[in-house]
Scaffold this motif. Sequence first.
Motif, PDB file in Angstrom:
ATOM      1  N   THR A 266       0.842  -1.195   0.000  1.00 42.01           N
ATOM      2  CA  THR A 266       0.000   0.000   0.000  1.00 42.01           C
ATOM      3  C   THR A 266       0.877   1.245   0.000  1.00 42.01           C
ATOM      4  O   THR A 266       1.834   1.341   0.763  1.00 42.01           O
ATOM      5  CB  THR A 266      -0.916   0.027   1.237  1.00 42.01           C
ATOM      6  N   VAL A 267       0.552   2.173  -0.880  1.00 36.70           N
ATOM      7  CA  VAL A 267       1.244   3.460  -0.936  1.00 36.70           C
ATOM      8  C   VAL A 267       0.203   4.552  -0.726  1.00 36.70           C
ATOM      9  O   VAL A 267      -0.832   4.567  -1.393  1.00 36.70           O
ATOM     10  CB  VAL A 267       1.949   3.665  -2.292  1.00 36.70           C
ATOM     11  N   MET A 268       0.472   5.444   0.208  1.00 38.13           N
ATOM     12  CA  MET A 268      -0.437   6.561   0.453  1.00 38.13           C
ATOM     13  C   MET A 268      -0.061   7.739  -0.445  1.00 38.13           C
ATOM     14  O   MET A 268       1.084   8.190  -0.456  1.00 38.13           O
ATOM     15  CB  MET A 268      -0.384   6.986   1.915  1.00 38.13           C
ATOM     16  N   VAL A 269      -1.031   8.199  -1.214  1.00 39.06           N
ATOM     17  CA  VAL A 269      -0.865   9.402  -2.029  1.00 39.06           C
ATOM     18  C   VAL A 269      -1.815  10.433  -1.434  1.00 39.06           C
ATOM     19  O   VAL A 269      -3.024  10.378  -1.654  1.00 39.06           O
ATOM     20  CB  VAL A 269      -1.202   9.138  -3.505  1.00 39.06           C
ATOM     21  N   GLY A 270      -1.272  11.324  -0.632  1.00 37.49           N
ATOM     22  CA  GLY A 270      -2.135  12.218   0.129  1.00 37.49           C
ATOM     23  C   GLY A 270      -2.967  11.404   1.097  1.00 37.49           C
ATOM     24  O   GLY A 270      -2.440  10.618   1.884  1.00 37.49           O
ATOM     25  N   ASN A 271      -4.288  11.541   0.990  1.00 38.93           N
ATOM     26  CA  ASN A 271      -5.191  10.795   1.879  1.00 38.93           C
ATOM     27  C   ASN A 271      -5.819   9.585   1.195  1.00 38.93           C
ATOM     28  O   ASN A 271      -6.781   9.012   1.697  1.00 38.93           O
ATOM     29  CB  ASN A 271      -6.300  11.729   2.389  1.00 38.93           C
TER      30      ASN A 271
ATOM     31  N   VAL B 213       8.306  21.760  -5.511  1.00 43.15           N
ATOM     32  CA  VAL B 213       6.904  21.360  -5.515  1.00 43.15           C
ATOM     33  C   VAL B 213       6.637  20.188  -4.574  1.00 43.15           C
ATOM     34  O   VAL B 213       5.493  19.959  -4.165  1.00 43.15           O
ATOM     35  CB  VAL B 213       6.448  21.040  -6.959  1.00 43.15           C
ATOM     36  N   ALA B 214       7.679  19.466  -4.180  1.00 45.27           N
ATOM     37  CA  ALA B 214       7.505  18.377  -3.212  1.00 45.27           C
ATOM     38  C   ALA B 214       7.029  18.896  -1.861  1.00 45.27           C
ATOM     39  O   ALA B 214       6.531  18.131  -1.035  1.00 45.27           O
ATOM     40  CB  ALA B 214       8.818  17.612  -3.038  1.00 45.27           C
ATOM     41  N   GLU B 215       7.146  20.187  -1.646  1.00 42.79           N
ATOM     42  CA  GLU B 215       6.703  20.778  -0.386  1.00 42.79           C
ATOM     43  C   GLU B 215       5.187  20.971  -0.330  1.00 42.79           C
ATOM     44  O   GLU B 215       4.639  21.208   0.746  1.00 42.79           O
ATOM     45  CB  GLU B 215       7.408  22.121  -0.167  1.00 42.79           C
ATOM     46  N   CYS B 216       4.513  20.872  -1.485  1.00 42.83           N
ATOM     47  CA  CYS B 216       3.065  21.121  -1.457  1.00 42.83           C
ATOM     48  C   CYS B 216       2.225  20.048  -2.142  1.00 42.83           C
ATOM     49  O   CYS B 216       1.067  19.844  -1.757  1.00 42.83           O
ATOM     50  CB  CYS B 216       2.742  22.491  -2.055  1.00 42.83           C
ATOM     51  N   PHE B 217       2.753  19.353  -3.155  1.00 49.79           N
ATOM     52  CA  PHE B 217       1.964  18.333  -3.839  1.00 49.79           C
ATOM     53  C   PHE B 217       2.152  16.976  -3.159  1.00 49.79           C
ATOM     54  O   PHE B 217       3.081  16.767  -2.394  1.00 49.79           O
ATOM     55  CB  PHE B 217       2.349  18.255  -5.315  1.00 49.79           C
ATOM     56  N   ASP B 218       1.257  16.039  -3.470  1.00 45.80           N
ATOM     57  CA  ASP B 218       1.211  14.761  -2.760  1.00 45.80           C
ATOM     58  C   ASP B 218       2.058  13.666  -3.398  1.00 45.80           C
ATOM     59  O   ASP B 218       2.411  12.689  -2.742  1.00 45.80           O
ATOM     60  CB  ASP B 218      -0.247  14.284  -2.680  1.00 45.80           C
ATOM     61  N   LYS B 219       2.350  13.814  -4.679  1.00 51.94           N
ATOM     62  CA  LYS B 219       3.175  12.814  -5.366  1.00 51.94           C
ATOM     63  C   LYS B 219       4.006  13.513  -6.428  1.00 51.94           C
ATOM     64  O   LYS B 219       3.564  14.486  -7.040  1.00 51.94           O
ATOM     65  CB  LYS B 219       2.301  11.725  -6.005  1.00 51.94           C
TER      66      LYS B 219
END
Length: 273
Positions: free
Chosen positions: A92-97, A180-186
Amino acid sequence: MATGVAPAPLPHVKVRGGGIGFTKSVDFAKVLSVPGALRTASSRGRALVVWSSSTESDTMELEPASEGSPLLVPRQKYCESIHQTRRRKTRTVMVGNVALGSDHPMRIQTMTTSDTKDVAKTVEEVMRIADKGADFVRITVQGKKEADACFEIKNTLVQKNYNIPLVADIHFAPTVALRVAECFDKIRVNPGNFADRRAQFEKLEYTEDDYEKELEHIEKVFSPLVEKCKKYGRAMRIGTNHGSLSDRIMSYYGDSPRGMVIISFLTIYLTII
């Protein structure tokens, strides 16, 4: 510590301490692993073993990723059954929620077509996509201006109660990916043009030293992104296509699917060391 078991028909497999090497192509190698995983240097003439710590068994069979490849990957069937759908077991990989893989539902992702610098238009497009039931939205992030706009896009969506995970599509721009890694989920990167240039067909012969120096360059450029994604809990996708074939890869593997496989596994290797 990992121990490799070379069957009698495979005399060319060599086992040294924590690594496996071979003098020429082999059919497969059976490897006994204990916690700590098999990780060997990515050099021609030595085997790079990609091993998942989530495997149920300590014993697995490895085979070259492609004919003559120095990359060994777990041997598995391409299709478990031609009569019924059976999902290949993954972690399982979490992408955001949103949970992806394993026993979770298949996820739907699409991509925006608006200019990323146009925050209002991009936000409106993401909202329409979310309302139609998509799970993820990918947005191209070409440069610093687009990366700066991503923060405003994310904040505006959250204010409007849209928490759909956002994926940054990155090409040729390591500094943009870090931003952008500071704000986007993937973060999605193309392994052939993140640190390498796309093939220019300028140099088609590489010495062993040239090849090793370029691998060191890729590690130097790519590792900071891996560390930042770990820090912020971001998912990463290694998205390979024909643009992944740099001059270095072309010189060794030609204009071939094999080259795309090789650069993908080498990039994945950098995320686990």
